[in-house]
Design a protein around this motif. Structure first.
Motif, PDB file in Angstrom:
ATOM      1  N   LEU A  17       0.821  -1.215   0.000  1.00 55.39           N
ATOM      2  CA  LEU A  17       0.000   0.000   0.000  1.00 55.39           C
ATOM      3  C   LEU A  17       0.854   1.263   0.000  1.00 55.39           C
ATOM      4  CD1 LEU A  17      -2.829  -1.028   2.513  1.00 55.39           C
ATOM      5  CD2 LEU A  17      -3.085  -0.653   0.057  1.00 55.39           C
ATOM      6  N   LEU A  18       1.943   1.245   0.778  1.00 57.61           N
ATOM      7  CA  LEU A  18       2.844   2.407   0.805  1.00 57.61           C
ATOM      8  C   LEU A  18       3.527   2.620  -0.543  1.00 57.61           C
ATOM      9  CD1 LEU A  18       4.522   2.025   4.313  1.00 57.61           C
ATOM     10  CD2 LEU A  18       3.069   3.903   3.582  1.00 57.61           C
ATOM     11  N   VAL A  19       3.941   1.516  -1.180  1.00 56.96           N
ATOM     12  CA  VAL A  19       4.569   1.613  -2.510  1.00 56.96           C
ATOM     13  C   VAL A  19       3.568   2.170  -3.524  1.00 56.96           C
ATOM     14  CG1 VAL A  19       5.506   0.246  -4.426  1.00 56.96           C
ATOM     15  CG2 VAL A  19       6.302  -0.173  -2.114  1.00 56.96           C
ATOM     16  N   LEU A  20       2.347   1.646  -3.513  1.00 55.60           N
ATOM     17  CA  LEU A  20       1.308   2.125  -4.433  1.00 55.60           C
ATOM     18  C   LEU A  20       0.998   3.607  -4.196  1.00 55.60           C
ATOM     19  CD1 LEU A  20      -1.173  -0.890  -4.507  1.00 55.60           C
ATOM     20  CD2 LEU A  20       0.148  -0.011  -6.426  1.00 55.60           C
ATOM     21  N   ALA A  21       0.906   3.999  -2.921  1.00 55.76           N
ATOM     22  CA  ALA A  21       0.619   5.400  -2.592  1.00 55.76           C
ATOM     23  C   ALA A  21       1.733   6.314  -3.103  1.00 55.76           C
ATOM     24  CB  ALA A  21       0.456   5.567  -1.085  1.00 55.76           C
ATOM     25  N   SER A  22       2.989   5.908  -2.897  1.00 61.86           N
ATOM     26  CA  SER A  22       4.113   6.751  -3.324  1.00 61.86           C
ATOM     27  C   SER A  22       4.241   6.827  -4.839  1.00 61.86           C
ATOM     28  CB  SER A  22       5.418   6.245  -2.713  1.00 61.86           C
ATOM     29  OG  SER A  22       5.651   4.927  -3.109  1.00 61.86           O
ATOM     30  N   VAL A  23       3.713   5.831  -5.550  1.00 57.88           N
ATOM     31  CA  VAL A  23       3.727   5.864  -7.018  1.00 57.88           C
ATOM     32  C   VAL A  23       2.508   6.611  -7.554  1.00 57.88           C
ATOM     33  CG1 VAL A  23       3.569   4.410  -9.081  1.00 57.88           C
ATOM     34  CG2 VAL A  23       5.113   3.771  -7.253  1.00 57.88           C
ATOM     35  N   LEU A  24       1.343   6.391  -6.945  1.00 53.25           N
ATOM     36  CA  LEU A  24       0.097   6.987  -7.453  1.00 53.25           C
ATOM     37  C   LEU A  24      -0.041   8.481  -7.128  1.00 53.25           C
ATOM     38  CD1 LEU A  24      -2.449   4.120  -6.720  1.00 53.25           C
ATOM     39  CD2 LEU A  24      -1.622   4.855  -8.952  1.00 53.25           C
ATOM     40  N   VAL A  25       0.468   8.915  -5.982  1.00 50.24           N
ATOM     41  CA  VAL A  25       0.327  10.330  -5.586  1.00 50.24           C
ATOM     42  C   VAL A  25       0.940  11.277  -6.626  1.00 50.24           C
ATOM     43  CG1 VAL A  25       1.078  12.052  -3.874  1.00 50.24           C
ATOM     44  CG2 VAL A  25      -0.025   9.954  -3.122  1.00 50.24           C
ATOM     45  N   PRO A  26       2.194  11.054  -7.104  1.00 48.64           N
ATOM     46  CA  PRO A  26       2.723  11.937  -8.150  1.00 48.64           C
ATOM     47  C   PRO A  26       1.908  11.913  -9.449  1.00 48.64           C
ATOM     48  CG  PRO A  26       4.468  10.620  -7.225  1.00 48.64           C
ATOM     49  CD  PRO A  26       3.206  10.090  -6.680  1.00 48.64           C
ATOM     50  N   ILE A  27       1.380  10.727  -9.798  1.00 45.51           N
ATOM     51  CA  ILE A  27       0.565  10.613 -11.018  1.00 45.51           C
ATOM     52  C   ILE A  27      -0.715  11.431 -10.869  1.00 45.51           C
ATOM     53  CG2 ILE A  27      -0.797   8.993 -12.428  1.00 45.51           C
ATOM     54  CD1 ILE A  27       1.399   6.886 -11.750  1.00 45.51           C
ATOM     55  N   ILE A  28      -1.346  11.334  -9.700  1.00 44.22           N
ATOM     56  CA  ILE A  28      -2.577  12.103  -9.440  1.00 44.22           C
ATOM     57  C   ILE A  28      -2.286  13.598  -9.448  1.00 44.22           C
ATOM     58  CG2 ILE A  28      -4.335  12.601  -7.680  1.00 44.22           C
ATOM     59  CD1 ILE A  28      -4.062   9.564  -6.900  1.00 44.22           C
ATOM     60  N   ILE A  29      -1.160  14.004  -8.823  1.00 43.89           N
ATOM     61  CA  ILE A  29      -0.783  15.425  -8.796  1.00 43.89           C
ATOM     62  C   ILE A  29      -0.539  15.935 -10.209  1.00 43.89           C
ATOM     63  CG2 ILE A  29       1.024  17.049  -8.089  1.00 43.89           C
ATOM     64  CD1 ILE A  29       1.318  15.346  -5.522  1.00 43.89           C
ATOM     65  N   LEU A  30       0.184  15.134 -11.011  1.00 43.48           N
ATOM     66  CA  LEU A  30       0.478  15.525 -12.397  1.00 43.48           C
ATOM     67  C   LEU A  30      -0.788  15.623 -13.229  1.00 43.48           C
ATOM     68  CD1 LEU A  30       2.732  16.159 -14.434  1.00 43.48           C
ATOM     69  CD2 LEU A  30       2.788  13.744 -15.004  1.00 43.48           C
ATOM     70  N   SER A  31      -1.716  14.665 -13.067  1.00 39.44           N
ATOM     71  CA  SER A  31      -2.949  14.689 -13.850  1.00 39.44           C
ATOM     72  C   SER A  31      -3.844  15.855 -13.438  1.00 39.44           C
ATOM     73  CB  SER A  31      -3.705  13.373 -13.711  1.00 39.44           C
ATOM     74  OG  SER A  31      -4.089  13.166 -12.378  1.00 39.44           O
ATOM     75  N   SER A  32      -3.890  16.168 -12.134  1.00 33.89           N
ATOM     76  CA  SER A  32      -4.694  17.323 -11.695  1.00 33.89           C
ATOM     77  C   SER A  32      -4.062  18.629 -12.157  1.00 33.89           C
ATOM     78  CB  SER A  32      -4.862  17.319 -10.178  1.00 33.89           C
ATOM     79  OG  SER A  32      -3.621  17.535  -9.551  1.00 33.89           O
ATOM     80  N   TYR A  33      -2.715  18.663 -12.199  1.00 34.83           N
ATOM     81  CA  TYR A  33      -2.015  19.855 -12.669  1.00 34.83           C
ATOM     82  C   TYR A  33      -2.278  20.091 -14.152  1.00 34.83           C
ATOM     83  CZ  TYR A  33       1.794  23.114 -13.609  1.00 34.83           C
ATOM     84  OH  TYR A  33       2.524  24.204 -13.983  1.00 34.83           O
ATOM     85  N   THR A  34      -2.221  19.011 -14.944  1.00 33.42           N
ATOM     86  CA  THR A  34      -2.474  19.148 -16.382  1.00 33.42           C
ATOM     87  C   THR A  34      -3.950  19.466 -16.650  1.00 33.42           C
ATOM     88  OG1 THR A  34      -2.704  16.760 -16.534  1.00 33.42           O
ATOM     89  CG2 THR A  34      -0.587  17.685 -17.172  1.00 33.42           C
TER      90      THR A  34
END
Length: 195
Positions: A17-34
């Motif tokens: 869960l920690l690995v998934l969170a650390s990978v998914l959080v940047p993707i979510i931030i990038l997608s919300s930024y775009t």
């Protein structure tokens, strides 16, 4: 044995869960930024500094710490589940705890050394007058604690000498070292901000 399985499963799942969170959080931030800005324009094409700048903003120190901590838990939990008989027959709580303490003091010593080294190399003694002596004191304390813990580990292992147990303890120290190193560097950064 049942409790052992439960703890190993908890470590495995929480690590995943920690690995998934650390990978998914940047993707979510990038997608919300775009989504907010429509598109991302990159000046200079495939410049290295541009990529580093974007990733350093997306992957903060805490996300990298979460990733390494998650990988550590995942690897330890998975190893304990797969080789449960080897671990239960050859490892003891005392020696495993001592191997983790050895890993922690080794990591804190390395963190103090890198802080001291960066201050000396970049001639920042005047800019960080407190960090320089603190890194030396912290490094000496970590080295002394490291040696004492190794002596305690050897005494504990003499009572229950098993080669497989020693190998597992060494693997535990190696796997947990990066997580402890990042924790120690985060603590040093917090202390520098407070002081």
């Amino acid at each position: 044995m049942k409790k052992y399985k439960i703890y190993s499963s908890i470590a495995l799942i929480s690590g995943l869960l920690l690995v998934l969170a650390s990978v998914l959080v940047p993707i979510i931030i990038l997608s919300s930024y775009t989504a907010q800005n429509g598109s991302i324009g990159i000046i200079g094409g495939a410049d290295g500094p541009t990529a580093i700048y974007i990733t350093s903003h997306l992957l903060g120190g805490r996300l990298i710490l979460t990733l390494i901590l998650g990988l550590t838990l995942f690897l330890c939990g998975g190893f304990c589940l797969i080789f449960k008989r080897t671990v239960t027959n050859n490892c003891r709580l005392k020696t495993t705890a001592l191997s983790l303490i050895i890993s922690f003091f080794g990591a804190s010593g390395l963190a103090c050394f890198f802080i001291w080294y960066s201050i000396v190399v970049f001639h920042e003694m005047s800019m960080s007058p407190i960090s320089y002596p603190l890194s030396i004191i912290g490094g000496i304390f970590s080295l002394v604690a490291f040696i004492i813990t190794i002596i305690l580990y050897i005494k504990a292992r003499k009572e229950n000498f098993k080669i497989k147990g020693i190998v597992i303890d060494i693997m535990t120290s190696i796997i947990t070292l990066p997580a402890f190193f990042l924790v120690c560097t985060e603590i040093c950064n917090l202390l520098q901000q407070i002081i």
